[in-house]
Scaffold this motif. Structure first.
Motif, short mmCIF file in Angstrom:
data_model
loop_
_atom_site.label_atom_id
_atom_site.label_comp_id
_atom_site.label_asym_id
_atom_site.label_seq_id
_atom_site.Cartn_x
_atom_site.Cartn_y
_atom_site.Cartn_z
N SER A 1 -4.22 9.37 -2.08
CA SER A 1 -4.17 8.61 -2.86
C SER A 1 -3.13 7.36 -2.29
N CYS A 2 -3.78 6.29 -2.80
CA CYS A 2 -3.16 4.68 -2.00
C CYS A 2 -3.05 4.14 -3.15
N ASN B 1 -6.96 0.08 -8.49
CA ASN B 1 -6.87 -0.71 -7.52
C ASN B 1 -6.25 0.42 -6.23
N THR B 2 -6.68 1.84 -6.03
CA THR B 2 -6.96 2.81 -5.71
C THR B 2 -7.61 2.89 -4.82
N GLY C 1 2.63 5.88 5.40
CA GLY C 1 2.14 7.29 6.30
C GLY C 1 3.01 7.85 4.91
N THR C 2 1.78 9.32 4.60
CA THR C 2 2.00 10.28 4.15
C THR C 2 2.09 11.35 5.08
N GLN C 3 2.49 12.59 5.10
CA GLN C 3 2.74 13.44 6.17
C GLN C 3 2.12 13.82 5.16
N VAL C 4 1.00 14.75 6.77
CA VAL C 4 0.18 16.20 6.15
C VAL C 4 0.45 17.20 7.43
N LEU D 1 0.88 -1.15 -0.28
CA LEU D 1 0.11 0.01 0.11
C LEU D 1 1.07 0.74 -0.01
N VAL D 2 1.02 1.79 -0.90
CA VAL D 2 1.65 2.99 -1.33
C VAL D 2 0.83 4.77 -1.19
N GLU D 3 0.85 5.35 0.13
CA GLU D 3 0.36 6.26 -0.17
C GLU D 3 1.23 7.73 -0.45
#
Length: 115
Positions: free
Chosen positions: A20-21, A76-77, A108-111, A3-5
């Motif tokens: 997006s993931c 797949n997103t 994870g992705t930083q917001v 799973l790539v955010e």
């Protein structure tokens, strides 16, 4: 399984971001997809969840009316559209896939919401 955010970053208060993931390695359409977030020194919390069929959705009270979760099974997103962002939305956002005892997480992705 991956799973790539993506889509995180720095945004001013009142702004918008779309996360997006991208999923791979499992049958995406069978899985409920969720977004969680974890702010510094706080526990990870559920932000939004979307059923495998896309017909059942749940939002945390804190994001109801501002965030929208959606999925594209052909790609797949899963997405998280975030509007009217405030400093309280600053966190690492994680993608989650869950089905019948299987539970997968992204990195994870930083917001960061700041002026």
């Amino acid at each position: 399984v991956q799973l790539v955010e993506s889509g995180g970053g720095l945004v001013q208060p009142g702004g918008s971001l779309r996360l997006s993931c991208a999923a791979s390695g499992f049958t995406f359409r069978w899985y409920a997809m969720s977004w969680y977030r974890q702010a510094p020194e706080k526990e990870r919390e559920l932000v939004a969840r979307l059923s495998s069929g896309g017909d059942i959705v749940h939002y945390a009270d804190s994001v109801e009316g501002r965030f929208t979760i959606s999925r594209d099974n052909a790609k797949n997103t899963v997405y998280l559209q975030m509007n009217s962002l405030g400093p309280e939305d600053t966190a690492v956002y994680y993608c989650n896939a869950k089905s019948s005892g299987y539970d997968y997480w992204g990195q994870g992705t930083q917001v960061t919401v700041s002026s």
